[in-house]
Write a protein that holds these residues in place. Structure first.
Motif, short mmCIF file in Angstrom:
data_model
loop_
_atom_site.label_atom_id
_atom_site.label_comp_id
_atom_site.label_asym_id
_atom_site.label_seq_id
_atom_site.Cartn_x
_atom_site.Cartn_y
_atom_site.Cartn_z
N ALA A 128 -31.64 -9.55 -1.55
CA ALA A 128 -31.62 -8.66 -2.72
C ALA A 128 -32.91 -7.88 -2.76
O ALA A 128 -33.89 -8.23 -2.11
N THR A 129 -32.91 -6.84 -3.57
CA THR A 129 -34.13 -6.06 -3.73
C THR A 129 -35.12 -6.85 -4.58
O THR A 129 -34.75 -7.78 -5.29
N THR A 130 -36.37 -6.45 -4.55
CA THR A 130 -37.40 -7.11 -5.35
C THR A 130 -37.06 -6.99 -6.83
O THR A 130 -37.22 -7.94 -7.59
N GLU A 131 -36.56 -5.81 -7.25
CA GLU A 131 -36.21 -5.61 -8.66
C GLU A 131 -35.13 -6.59 -9.09
O GLU A 131 -35.21 -7.19 -10.15
N THR A 132 -34.11 -6.79 -8.25
CA THR A 132 -33.04 -7.72 -8.57
C THR A 132 -33.59 -9.14 -8.65
O THR A 132 -33.29 -9.87 -9.57
N ASN A 133 -34.39 -9.53 -7.68
CA ASN A 133 -34.97 -10.87 -7.72
C ASN A 133 -35.75 -11.08 -9.00
O ASN A 133 -35.69 -12.14 -9.60
N THR A 134 -36.49 -10.07 -9.41
CA THR A 134 -37.27 -10.17 -10.64
C THR A 134 -36.37 -10.37 -11.85
O THR A 134 -36.65 -11.23 -12.69
N LEU A 135 -35.28 -9.63 -11.96
CA LEU A 135 -34.37 -9.78 -13.10
C LEU A 135 -33.74 -11.16 -13.13
O LEU A 135 -33.70 -11.81 -14.18
N VAL A 136 -33.27 -11.64 -12.00
CA VAL A 136 -32.66 -12.98 -11.96
C VAL A 136 -33.72 -14.04 -12.24
O VAL A 136 -33.47 -14.98 -12.98
N ASP A 137 -34.91 -13.88 -11.69
CA ASP A 137 -36.00 -14.81 -11.99
C ASP A 137 -36.36 -14.79 -13.47
O ASP A 137 -36.58 -15.84 -14.09
N ASP A 138 -36.40 -13.59 -14.06
CA ASP A 138 -36.69 -13.47 -15.50
C ASP A 138 -35.60 -14.16 -16.32
O ASP A 138 -35.90 -14.83 -17.32
N PHE A 139 -34.34 -14.01 -15.91
CA PHE A 139 -33.22 -14.67 -16.58
C PHE A 139 -33.39 -16.19 -16.54
O PHE A 139 -33.26 -16.87 -17.56
N ILE A 140 -33.71 -16.71 -15.36
CA ILE A 140 -33.90 -18.16 -15.21
C ILE A 140 -35.06 -18.64 -16.07
O ILE A 140 -34.94 -19.64 -16.79
N GLN A 141 -36.18 -17.93 -16.03
CA GLN A 141 -37.34 -18.32 -16.85
C GLN A 141 -37.02 -18.27 -18.33
O GLN A 141 -37.45 -19.14 -19.10
N LEU A 142 -36.26 -17.26 -18.75
CA LEU A 142 -35.88 -17.15 -20.16
C LEU A 142 -35.09 -18.37 -20.59
O LEU A 142 -35.37 -18.98 -21.62
N TYR A 143 -34.09 -18.75 -19.79
CA TYR A 143 -33.26 -19.89 -20.17
C TYR A 143 -34.01 -21.21 -20.08
O TYR A 143 -33.64 -22.17 -20.75
N GLN A 144 -35.08 -21.28 -19.31
CA GLN A 144 -35.90 -22.49 -19.27
C GLN A 144 -36.66 -22.67 -20.59
O GLN A 144 -36.97 -23.79 -20.98
N ALA A 145 -36.94 -21.57 -21.27
CA ALA A 145 -37.74 -21.61 -22.50
C ALA A 145 -36.95 -21.30 -23.77
O ALA A 145 -37.48 -21.42 -24.87
N HIS A 165 -34.97 -13.67 -29.87
CA HIS A 165 -35.26 -12.24 -29.75
C HIS A 165 -35.60 -11.85 -28.31
O HIS A 165 -35.51 -10.69 -27.94
N LEU A 166 -35.94 -12.81 -27.48
CA LEU A 166 -36.28 -12.54 -26.09
C LEU A 166 -35.06 -12.20 -25.23
O LEU A 166 -35.21 -11.71 -24.11
N LEU A 167 -33.85 -12.44 -25.74
CA LEU A 167 -32.64 -12.13 -24.98
C LEU A 167 -32.59 -10.67 -24.54
O LEU A 167 -32.09 -10.35 -23.46
N GLY A 168 -33.13 -9.78 -25.35
CA GLY A 168 -33.14 -8.36 -25.05
C GLY A 168 -33.98 -8.00 -23.83
O GLY A 168 -33.86 -6.89 -23.30
N GLN A 169 -34.81 -8.92 -23.37
CA GLN A 169 -35.61 -8.65 -22.17
C GLN A 169 -34.75 -8.64 -20.91
O GLN A 169 -35.11 -7.99 -19.93
N VAL A 170 -33.63 -9.37 -20.91
CA VAL A 170 -32.79 -9.44 -19.71
C VAL A 170 -31.39 -8.87 -19.91
O VAL A 170 -30.75 -8.47 -18.95
N TYR A 171 -30.92 -8.85 -21.17
CA TYR A 171 -29.56 -8.39 -21.45
C TYR A 171 -29.53 -6.95 -21.93
O TYR A 171 -30.34 -6.54 -22.76
#
Length: 148
Positions: free
Chosen positions: A5-22, A29-35
């Motif tokens: 995947a592209t770096t941008e895609t990896n970053t979005l999926v990584d951000d999604f995973i980190q969001l759900y960890q926390a 309100h942080l849902l808007g960062q990935v959705y």
């Protein structure tokens, strides 16, 4: 899907995973960062459209949850979609006498700049029904009989 995947895609999926960890009831309100604002979210219980509706849905779900944690087992992705295989561990005072419950599942994500489609697949019995007083014993009995 591949793991390339592209770096941008990896970053979005990584951000999604980190969001759900926390993620918890106090930081939804942080849902808007990935959705995307027009997110289409589906799970075995509901189908929801829009970030505001999704935030309200999660607020109801997380309201009485005492503990929740996601362990990501595998990620498969390409440029515009990903599949995440996970195990959720949670506790709720009205389920399983407040003890830990483990649920295996998979999330399908589709995205451009942000995630616009999210569908979760999991066994609702494993998550909920098997841990309800009275109903849980009946469901376990039915599963045992079906397995014979």
């Amino acid at each position: 899907m591949t793991n390339q995947a592209t770096t941008e895609t990896n970053t979005l999926v990584d951000d999604f995973i980190q969001l759900y960890q926390a993620l918890n009831k106090d930081n939804l309100h942080l849902l808007g960062q990935v959705y995307d604002d027009s997110i289409s979210f589906t799970d075995p219980m509901h189908q929801i459209t829009g970030l505001e509706s999704l935030t309200q849905y999660f607020a109801k779900l997380y309201k009485n949850v005492k503990h929740i944690q996601f362990e990501i087992k595998e990620v498969q992705q390409d440029a515009n979609q990903a599949a995440l295989f996970w195990q959720m561990e949670y506790s709720h005072p009205k389920l399983n006498k407040g003890g830990l419950i483990h649920v295996d599942g998979m999330s399908q994500l589709k995205f451009n700049d942000k995630i616009y489609f999210h569908r979760d697949y999991f066994d609702l019995g494993q998550m909920l029904y098997e841990h309800l007083p009275c109903m849980g014993g009946l469901i376990r009995l039915l599963k045992d009989r079906a397995a014979k």
